[in-house]
Motif scaffolding. Sequence first.
Motif, PDB file in Angstrom:
ATOM      1  N   VAL A  57      68.798  13.898  68.965  1.00  0.00           N
ATOM      2  CA  VAL A  57      67.706  13.680  68.007  1.00  0.00           C
ATOM      3  C   VAL A  57      66.417  13.376  68.749  1.00  0.00           C
ATOM      4  CG1 VAL A  57      66.847  12.128  66.213  1.00  0.00           C
ATOM      5  CG2 VAL A  57      69.179  12.993  66.096  1.00  0.00           C
ATOM      6  N   ASP A  58      66.495  12.572  69.804  1.00  0.00           N
ATOM      7  CA  ASP A  58      65.299  12.263  70.594  1.00  0.00           C
ATOM      8  C   ASP A  58      64.697  13.522  71.214  1.00  0.00           C
ATOM      9  OD1 ASP A  58      65.415   9.585  70.025  1.00  0.00           O
ATOM     10  OD2 ASP A  58      66.395   9.023  71.911  1.00  0.00           O
ATOM     11  N   GLU A  59      65.552  14.386  71.739  1.00  0.00           N
ATOM     12  CA  GLU A  59      65.063  15.633  72.348  1.00  0.00           C
ATOM     13  C   GLU A  59      64.407  16.525  71.297  1.00  0.00           C
ATOM     14  OE1 GLU A  59      66.847  19.625  74.439  1.00  0.00           O
ATOM     15  OE2 GLU A  59      67.986  17.772  74.608  1.00  0.00           O
ATOM     16  N   ARG A  60      65.048  16.665  70.147  1.00  0.00           N
ATOM     17  CA  ARG A  60      64.475  17.491  69.085  1.00  0.00           C
ATOM     18  C   ARG A  60      63.172  16.894  68.573  1.00  0.00           C
ATOM     19  NH1 ARG A  60      69.152  18.685  64.889  1.00  0.00           N
ATOM     20  NH2 ARG A  60      68.287  16.706  64.291  1.00  0.00           N
ATOM     21  N   CYS A  61      63.123  15.584  68.480  1.00  0.00           N
ATOM     22  CA  CYS A  61      61.924  14.892  68.025  1.00  0.00           C
ATOM     23  C   CYS A  61      60.760  15.153  68.991  1.00  0.00           C
ATOM     24  CB  CYS A  61      62.202  13.399  67.907  1.00  0.00           C
ATOM     25  SG  CYS A  61      60.957  12.468  67.020  1.00  0.00           S
ATOM     26  N   ASP A  62      61.045  15.104  70.284  1.00  0.00           N
ATOM     27  CA  ASP A  62      60.018  15.388  71.288  1.00  0.00           C
ATOM     28  C   ASP A  62      59.506  16.819  71.171  1.00  0.00           C
ATOM     29  OD1 ASP A  62      60.076  12.856  72.340  1.00  0.00           O
ATOM     30  OD2 ASP A  62      61.446  13.381  73.982  1.00  0.00           O
ATOM     31  N   ARG A  63      60.408  17.781  70.961  1.00  0.00           N
ATOM     32  CA  ARG A  63      59.983  19.176  70.821  1.00  0.00           C
ATOM     33  C   ARG A  63      59.119  19.383  69.576  1.00  0.00           C
ATOM     34  NH1 ARG A  63      65.612  21.764  72.291  1.00  0.00           N
ATOM     35  NH2 ARG A  63      65.921  21.035  70.189  1.00  0.00           N
ATOM     36  N   TRP A  64      59.519  18.777  68.462  1.00  0.00           N
ATOM     37  CA  TRP A  64      58.722  18.900  67.235  1.00  0.00           C
ATOM     38  C   TRP A  64      57.370  18.218  67.410  1.00  0.00           C
ATOM     39  CZ3 TRP A  64      59.260  22.204  63.498  1.00  0.00           C
ATOM     40  CH2 TRP A  64      60.514  22.733  63.215  1.00  0.00           C
ATOM     41  N   ARG A  65      57.350  17.082  68.112  1.00  0.00           N
ATOM     42  CA  ARG A  65      56.087  16.377  68.343  1.00  0.00           C
ATOM     43  C   ARG A  65      55.144  17.228  69.196  1.00  0.00           C
ATOM     44  NH1 ARG A  65      58.113  11.758  69.908  1.00  0.00           N
ATOM     45  NH2 ARG A  65      58.110  10.885  67.830  1.00  0.00           N
ATOM     46  N   GLN A  66      55.688  17.904  70.213  1.00  0.00           N
ATOM     47  CA  GLN A  66      54.859  18.792  71.039  1.00  0.00           C
ATOM     48  C   GLN A  66      54.314  19.951  70.223  1.00  0.00           C
ATOM     49  OE1 GLN A  66      57.367  19.985  74.270  1.00  0.00           O
ATOM     50  NE2 GLN A  66      57.206  18.027  75.342  1.00  0.00           N
ATOM     51  N   LEU A  67      55.153  20.524  69.365  1.00  0.00           N
ATOM     52  CA  LEU A  67      54.702  21.613  68.507  1.00  0.00           C
ATOM     53  C   LEU A  67      53.598  21.135  67.573  1.00  0.00           C
ATOM     54  CD1 LEU A  67      54.993  24.506  67.388  1.00  0.00           C
ATOM     55  CD2 LEU A  67      56.693  23.575  65.796  1.00  0.00           C
ATOM     56  N   ALA A  68      53.768  19.953  66.995  1.00  0.00           N
ATOM     57  CA  ALA A  68      52.754  19.408  66.092  1.00  0.00           C
ATOM     58  C   ALA A  68      51.432  19.194  66.829  1.00  0.00           C
ATOM     59  CB  ALA A  68      53.235  18.095  65.481  1.00  0.00           C
ATOM     60  N   THR A  69      51.504  18.657  68.029  1.00  0.00           N
ATOM     61  CA  THR A  69      50.288  18.418  68.810  1.00  0.00           C
ATOM     62  C   THR A  69      49.563  19.720  69.110  1.00  0.00           C
ATOM     63  OG1 THR A  69      51.281  16.460  69.805  1.00  0.00           O
ATOM     64  CG2 THR A  69      49.398  17.429  70.953  1.00  0.00           C
ATOM     65  N   ARG A  70      50.307  20.726  69.535  1.00  0.00           N
ATOM     66  CA  ARG A  70      49.686  22.025  69.818  1.00  0.00           C
ATOM     67  C   ARG A  70      49.068  22.634  68.570  1.00  0.00           C
ATOM     68  NH1 ARG A  70      54.746  23.636  73.202  1.00  0.00           N
ATOM     69  NH2 ARG A  70      54.188  22.738  75.214  1.00  0.00           N
TER      70      ARG A  70
END
Length: 93
Positions: A57-70
């Motif tokens: 979940v932490d890894e997926r959360c980080d990926r979604w957060r990066q996508l949101a930032t971009r």
Amino acid sequence: MMFGTGVGFMVDLLVVTLLVVPVSFGVAARADAKVRRLAQSRASHPNPVGSVAVADVDERCDRWRQLATRAWLICGAASLVAVAVVGVLICVG
């Protein structure tokens, strides 16, 4: 002839940016919602220390957060370009 070509290019650029803004806004909002949902599911996990599920979940959360930032950056940049193009078109004519 060059003047008309420049204005045509600016109008085309404006159209593209006006398409990019809502799409990137939608992606950013969706990714932010996904991050919030994942964070809530992680917080409700009974044993968060050392759990493989929590690490996933932490890894997926980080990926979604990066996508949101971009996506937010793209949305902001496209908005600035659209404002600049409108300003130029107003000045030109």
